[in-house]
Write a protein that holds these residues in place. Sequence first.
Motif, PDB file in Angstrom:
ATOM      1  N   PHE A   1      -2.745   1.947   7.770  1.00 52.56           N
ATOM      2  CA  PHE A   1      -3.882   1.715   6.872  1.00 52.56           C
ATOM      3  C   PHE A   1      -4.932   2.806   7.021  1.00 52.56           C
ATOM      4  O   PHE A   1      -5.438   3.354   6.028  1.00 52.56           O
ATOM      5  CB  PHE A   1      -4.482   0.342   7.167  1.00 52.56           C
ATOM      6  CG  PHE A   1      -5.776   0.086   6.465  1.00 52.56           C
ATOM      7  CD1 PHE A   1      -5.814  -0.240   5.110  1.00 52.56           C
ATOM      8  CD2 PHE A   1      -6.990   0.176   7.148  1.00 52.56           C
ATOM      9  CE1 PHE A   1      -7.015  -0.463   4.451  1.00 52.56           C
ATOM     10  CE2 PHE A   1      -8.189  -0.045   6.493  1.00 52.56           C
ATOM     11  CZ  PHE A   1      -8.206  -0.367   5.144  1.00 52.56           C
ATOM     12  N   LEU A   2      -5.312   3.138   8.269  1.00 52.11           N
ATOM     13  CA  LEU A   2      -6.323   4.176   8.495  1.00 52.11           C
ATOM     14  C   LEU A   2      -5.836   5.543   8.026  1.00 52.11           C
ATOM     15  O   LEU A   2      -6.630   6.356   7.524  1.00 52.11           O
ATOM     16  CB  LEU A   2      -6.697   4.223   9.978  1.00 52.11           C
ATOM     17  CG  LEU A   2      -7.418   2.985  10.543  1.00 52.11           C
ATOM     18  CD1 LEU A   2      -7.639   3.137  12.043  1.00 52.11           C
ATOM     19  CD2 LEU A   2      -8.758   2.770   9.836  1.00 52.11           C
ATOM     20  N   SER A   3      -4.557   5.819   8.180  1.00 51.11           N
ATOM     21  CA  SER A   3      -4.012   7.108   7.755  1.00 51.11           C
ATOM     22  C   SER A   3      -4.051   7.248   6.241  1.00 51.11           C
ATOM     23  O   SER A   3      -4.347   8.323   5.700  1.00 51.11           O
ATOM     24  CB  SER A   3      -2.573   7.269   8.251  1.00 51.11           C
ATOM     25  OG  SER A   3      -2.512   7.210   9.663  1.00 51.11           O
ATOM     26  N   LEU A   4      -3.757   6.154   5.522  1.00 51.03           N
ATOM     27  CA  LEU A   4      -3.802   6.203   4.059  1.00 51.03           C
ATOM     28  C   LEU A   4      -5.222   6.356   3.549  1.00 51.03           C
ATOM     29  O   LEU A   4      -5.463   7.008   2.526  1.00 51.03           O
ATOM     30  CB  LEU A   4      -3.170   4.938   3.485  1.00 51.03           C
ATOM     31  CG  LEU A   4      -1.671   4.736   3.726  1.00 51.03           C
ATOM     32  CD1 LEU A   4      -1.216   3.398   3.158  1.00 51.03           C
ATOM     33  CD2 LEU A   4      -0.866   5.876   3.123  1.00 51.03           C
TER      34      LEU A   4
ATOM     35  N   THR B   1       7.060  10.057  -1.032  1.00 52.54           N
ATOM     36  CA  THR B   1       7.122  10.801   0.239  1.00 52.54           C
ATOM     37  C   THR B   1       6.334  12.093   0.153  1.00 52.54           C
ATOM     38  O   THR B   1       5.578  12.446   1.072  1.00 52.54           O
ATOM     39  CB  THR B   1       8.593  11.113   0.586  1.00 52.54           C
ATOM     40  OG1 THR B   1       9.316   9.889   0.731  1.00 52.54           O
ATOM     41  CG2 THR B   1       8.680  11.912   1.869  1.00 52.54           C
ATOM     42  N   GLU B   2       6.435  12.777  -0.974  1.00 52.37           N
ATOM     43  CA  GLU B   2       5.719  14.043  -1.138  1.00 52.37           C
ATOM     44  C   GLU B   2       4.218  13.819  -1.154  1.00 52.37           C
ATOM     45  O   GLU B   2       3.453  14.596  -0.559  1.00 52.37           O
ATOM     46  CB  GLU B   2       6.187  14.717  -2.434  1.00 52.37           C
ATOM     47  CG  GLU B   2       5.573  16.092  -2.650  1.00 52.37           C
ATOM     48  CD  GLU B   2       6.090  16.751  -3.922  1.00 52.37           C
ATOM     49  OE1 GLU B   2       5.591  17.839  -4.258  1.00 52.37           O
ATOM     50  OE2 GLU B   2       6.997  16.168  -4.559  1.00 52.37           O
ATOM     51  N   ASP B   3       3.781  12.754  -1.854  1.00 54.20           N
ATOM     52  CA  ASP B   3       2.346  12.467  -1.899  1.00 54.20           C
ATOM     53  C   ASP B   3       1.798  12.174  -0.504  1.00 54.20           C
ATOM     54  O   ASP B   3       0.704  12.639  -0.140  1.00 54.20           O
ATOM     55  CB  ASP B   3       2.075  11.269  -2.811  1.00 54.20           C
ATOM     56  CG  ASP B   3       2.361  11.586  -4.267  1.00 54.20           C
ATOM     57  OD1 ASP B   3       2.344  12.787  -4.609  1.00 54.20           O
ATOM     58  OD2 ASP B   3       2.619  10.643  -5.047  1.00 54.20           O
ATOM     59  N   LEU B   4       2.545  11.423   0.256  1.00 56.24           N
ATOM     60  CA  LEU B   4       2.084  11.057   1.598  1.00 56.24           C
ATOM     61  C   LEU B   4       1.990  12.277   2.510  1.00 56.24           C
ATOM     62  O   LEU B   4       1.017  12.449   3.242  1.00 56.24           O
ATOM     63  CB  LEU B   4       3.013  10.013   2.203  1.00 56.24           C
ATOM     64  CG  LEU B   4       2.553   9.382   3.530  1.00 56.24           C
ATOM     65  CD1 LEU B   4       1.213   8.686   3.360  1.00 56.24           C
ATOM     66  CD2 LEU B   4       3.596   8.407   4.036  1.00 56.24           C
TER      67      LEU B   4
ATOM     68  N   ASP C   1       0.834  -1.212   0.000  1.00 53.81           N
ATOM     69  CA  ASP C   1       0.000   0.000   0.000  1.00 53.81           C
ATOM     70  C   ASP C   1       0.865   1.257   0.000  1.00 53.81           C
ATOM     71  O   ASP C   1       0.581   2.225  -0.717  1.00 53.81           O
ATOM     72  CB  ASP C   1      -0.916   0.006   1.218  1.00 53.81           C
ATOM     73  CG  ASP C   1      -1.991  -1.081   1.139  1.00 53.81           C
ATOM     74  OD1 ASP C   1      -2.282  -1.529   0.019  1.00 53.81           O
ATOM     75  OD2 ASP C   1      -2.527  -1.473   2.198  1.00 53.81           O
ATOM     76  N   LEU C   2       1.930   1.261   0.801  1.00 49.96           N
ATOM     77  CA  LEU C   2       2.792   2.439   0.889  1.00 49.96           C
ATOM     78  C   LEU C   2       3.604   2.649  -0.390  1.00 49.96           C
ATOM     79  O   LEU C   2       3.988   3.779  -0.713  1.00 49.96           O
ATOM     80  CB  LEU C   2       3.749   2.307   2.079  1.00 49.96           C
ATOM     81  CG  LEU C   2       3.149   2.573   3.465  1.00 49.96           C
ATOM     82  CD1 LEU C   2       4.139   2.210   4.558  1.00 49.96           C
ATOM     83  CD2 LEU C   2       2.730   4.048   3.597  1.00 49.96           C
ATOM     84  N   SER C   3       3.864   1.564  -1.110  1.00 47.07           N
ATOM     85  CA  SER C   3       4.661   1.692  -2.328  1.00 47.07           C
ATOM     86  C   SER C   3       3.959   2.522  -3.388  1.00 47.07           C
ATOM     87  O   SER C   3       4.590   3.007  -4.331  1.00 47.07           O
ATOM     88  CB  SER C   3       4.987   0.306  -2.885  1.00 47.07           C
ATOM     89  OG  SER C   3       3.798  -0.359  -3.301  1.00 47.07           O
ATOM     90  N   LYS C   4       2.664   2.722  -3.235  1.00 48.72           N
ATOM     91  CA  LYS C   4       1.903   3.510  -4.193  1.00 48.72           C
ATOM     92  C   LYS C   4       2.061   5.017  -3.955  1.00 48.72           C
ATOM     93  O   LYS C   4       1.557   5.822  -4.732  1.00 48.72           O
ATOM     94  CB  LYS C   4       0.424   3.139  -4.125  1.00 48.72           C
ATOM     95  CG  LYS C   4       0.155   1.655  -4.393  1.00 48.72           C
ATOM     96  CD  LYS C   4      -1.305   1.322  -4.145  1.00 48.72           C
ATOM     97  CE  LYS C   4      -1.559  -0.182  -4.318  1.00 48.72           C
ATOM     98  NZ  LYS C   4      -2.983  -0.537  -4.015  1.00 48.72           N
TER      99      LYS C   4
ATOM    100  N   GLU D   1      -0.823  11.215  15.281  1.00 45.05           N
ATOM    101  CA  GLU D   1      -0.487   9.842  15.654  1.00 45.05           C
ATOM    102  C   GLU D   1      -0.126   8.982  14.444  1.00 45.05           C
ATOM    103  O   GLU D   1       0.408   7.876  14.598  1.00 45.05           O
ATOM    104  CB  GLU D   1      -1.640   9.204  16.422  1.00 45.05           C
ATOM    105  CG  GLU D   1      -1.829   9.738  17.837  1.00 45.05           C
ATOM    106  CD  GLU D   1      -2.384  11.151  17.863  1.00 45.05           C
ATOM    107  OE1 GLU D   1      -2.997  11.565  16.851  1.00 45.05           O
ATOM    108  OE2 GLU D   1      -2.179  11.839  18.869  1.00 45.05           O
ATOM    109  N   SER D   2      -0.423   9.494  13.227  1.00 43.57           N
ATOM    110  CA  SER D   2      -0.046   8.746  12.029  1.00 43.57           C
ATOM    111  C   SER D   2       1.466   8.586  11.959  1.00 43.57           C
ATOM    112  O   SER D   2       1.978   7.542  11.520  1.00 43.57           O
ATOM    113  CB  SER D   2      -0.542   9.461  10.767  1.00 43.57           C
ATOM    114  OG  SER D   2      -1.954   9.575  10.765  1.00 43.57           O
TER     115      SER D   2
END
Length: 1003
Positions: free
Chosen positions: A904-907, A859-862, A853-856, A914-915
Amino acid sequence: SEMPLTDSSFVSSNELLQICDLAQIKFILESSLDVKLVPTLQNTIGFQIDEMLQHDIFQKLGVLFYELFTCDGSNPPNLKPESKVSSHDTTRDGVRAGNHEDEEQPGSEKGRRKYTEFDTSKAMKRLDLSGTMESLQQKSLPMSICWLVTDLLECGMRKEGMFLSLMDVFSELTQIMNEPEIFVYEENISHMALNFCGKNLYGRNDALSTLIQAALTTPLLSESDMSSVVLIGGDPGAGKSRLVDAIKEPICKRGWQFLSCKFDRLTQNQPLSTISSTFNDFFRSLAKMRSELEDGVLVDEDQNQFIESVTASVESHLSASGVVFLSKLIPGIKSLFPDIFRRVVIDEDDSEGDQTQRHDGVKKRAGGNNIARNNDIDVISDDESNCDEDDYDDDDFLVSRSTKNRLHYLFQKLTQAISSPEAPIMLFLDDLQWADKESLDLLTSLVIDVDPLSIEEDADQRCVCFVLAYRNSEDCENPDLVYCVSALEGSDAARTTHIQLEGMDIEGTNAMLANALKLPIRLTRPLSEVVHQKTLGNPLFVKVFLTMLCEENCLSYSLNERRWMWSIDDIRQKSMDKGLALVLSEKLLRMHCDVQEALTFVSCFGKRVQRDVLSMASRDAEELSQLMACLETAVEENILEEDNGYYSFPHDLIQQAAYERVPEEVAFSYHFNIGLRILKNSVFKGQTDPISLVSFVALDQILAAKSVTVSEPALRVPLAALFLRAGRYSLGVAAFPSALSYFERGLSFMGDDGWELNFELSLRLHESACHACYLTALPDRVPTYVDEVISHTENFMDQVKCHHMAMRTLASTGKIKKAIYKFFEVMKELGEEFPDKVDPSLIFSTLTSTKDDLSKYSTEDLLNSPKMTDKRKQWAIILMGSMSPYIFMVTPMLSPMISARIVFLSLRYGLTTESAFGLFMYSYGIGCLLQDIDEGHRWIRTSRLMLERFNATSQYPKLKCVQYAFLIYLKEPFQSITSVLLDCRQETMMVGDIEYAIFSSTW
């Protein structure tokens, strides 16, 4: 006779002081009277002299002093020439050499006078001394000299107070020399009033020596990371404060900094304000000196260097966020570090259109580039009494005990920064029996919590001498103080010195009376014996007893005799058995009723009150004018003191007597009306910030009114809202017991119908009181507030904060399994369930799925993801972050599942503070369990950037600790990261995170 004469017929006061040099007196006694002064076994001056010739020497010395002080060479009036006594008379070994009146003395010039053999008894018959006193007074000599000379000449008349030995003469001269303001410069004082001025210390030489010795050993103890603690105990009025005041000037001349504060029996105002006020005064004085140096008003290079060294030391010992945090309690520190506050950046929330800034979990309203301010709240008016959810941020509710740890550590670093062996600090805390628990906890931490690790061997050491004064009588026993003293005595980090002040001895009492009555000590000795018996030598009792004797005309000033007169028999009939408090009460009752009312009014503020506060507490200008007139009368009667816009009682026993003049219920009414008037004249008019000092003065007055309340809803809601906000401020500065008091007082205004009157405000007060009970370690009271909220709410989101406190309370009392069970129940209500059993394969698949999930995301997008708005998911993440340490203890295999769920909830729902915690815990899991260390590093760096976005810098040290302890050590030699981990320990202590500080130091 060898002293130079002046053109004047009498000596001036300054010339008199030069004449009365004790060394010269000793020379005169030895040369002119042919006696030898030798030290006795008691190391005092003794006189080897034949007692039979003592009167002879007294009279000769009287004639000598008459010539010396009049400076005209004349003899006492009516002294016949053939019996003239002069300082040129000589004796050898106390015996006259013989009758040589017709012979010139060896070595004398021609024409020098010849003297007859002197016989005391015959001389007294030929000597008419009736005009001696008048003659001396005509020459404008001080009365002390007039008495000295006259009584020496009259030594053979056997009158009361006569000289008994040359030691009496020497002591009287010493008294005159030591107290010139009293016995020489008579124009500066009134003889018709008792003299209790000055800072004289009577009968305390041993105690003063002990205190000085403890202070002098402070720099030596600091080399071993030890503090010097002096515990001064004694009854009320024993002179504890006066003892410490006596050392202030000498140590300041030696480069010390003297900081002091005094606790009050009734009010504490802002939480921790008493103990922090002494640091605030210190920084304000530095700022004032710096301003004067910059303006050229003051030119002192030493002071300039001292200011620069202090500011540089504070900047090196404290982080910028630490300085900002301390500024909430020490606002004076802002003026010395303007650059730090200019660097504070406000996080602008475009989605809400508001500008907010947070420091360590406490939300502060701000605008522009202002730093966190104390005046961030407004009084809730009728149209905004719904207590909007946004006004009560969840971050306020997440204040934890780490706030207290951080506060204590920052104060430790602050004292270390501003003290040094070259400029030690004496911190004097007076009337410690009235101190609140928060202040005593801070004091204990300052003394005994020593940092055992130091990166540099020559690191700066704290150099502070703590002087603690308190009453040890039963009516003032404070359990928290008993615990504090016990902790200090049992600590290896402190060397405690005990000073117990009892009553003065008879000599000390006599010295005090002599100065008060401006009489020689030999004349007051009979009176002092009676006074000492009545008062047991207590300085305050002595002062009150003498004042009472004056009021009852047992002690009065005689204009004819120009001295105080008394009747020993009448004084013996007086009693102090009824106690000082009752005596003071009776004194107040003899005053006009309006003055009594005014004193009771002022006593409600404690020992000291500002005139401006009295103005706000008055109904109108007319009442204020009457109050001021009564207070001026009290000042004239020495019941009150006025100084620099403040009225204060000379002693808190006088304040207590004024306060207890009325029944308790009436006093409560005084407090409530005072507080309400101050609020109406300041805060409610928008003229004063709601959490300013004035506001806390008003709220503490209402708090002291106990159960007194109001029935009007128009007042109930604003008052309850003010107490809510005062409590939230107290939580932010780790004053947890004070916060609980404010919340509970706010609830008292809501009453039984509070939920119907204002649901939101009532809910916030119950939630906050529940939170404060947890932080104050009162676990038995937490369920009461939880049940109250559950019974009056239907929406689960209105209950979640109290459920959170219930979990934390169970965990903190050792019931961890019950806390975790409740956690899963609450998570189920929030829509987040976890599997009953967790195995390695489930952990592996969960972490792998999260990695995909994180690979999608880059860093800037997140980092540019929107903020989370779903309250249920926000609280789900908050609870997972809060309970994860306990889950790791009981079921460690669930920890990776918790971190993955947060990610998961943060995405899916957006980011929250807390994320970042979930992301860096996930980084640990993927680095250690999946052995993907590079991926772990990447997301730890991202989590740090995420914390910057939310301005949650207090989480940096924790993140850094995890990064180096669990990931970097897998790639780098352990020796290369030890210094970083020690840095982590220092940084985690700065934010109060004791757990991760221990973890860093252990690694």
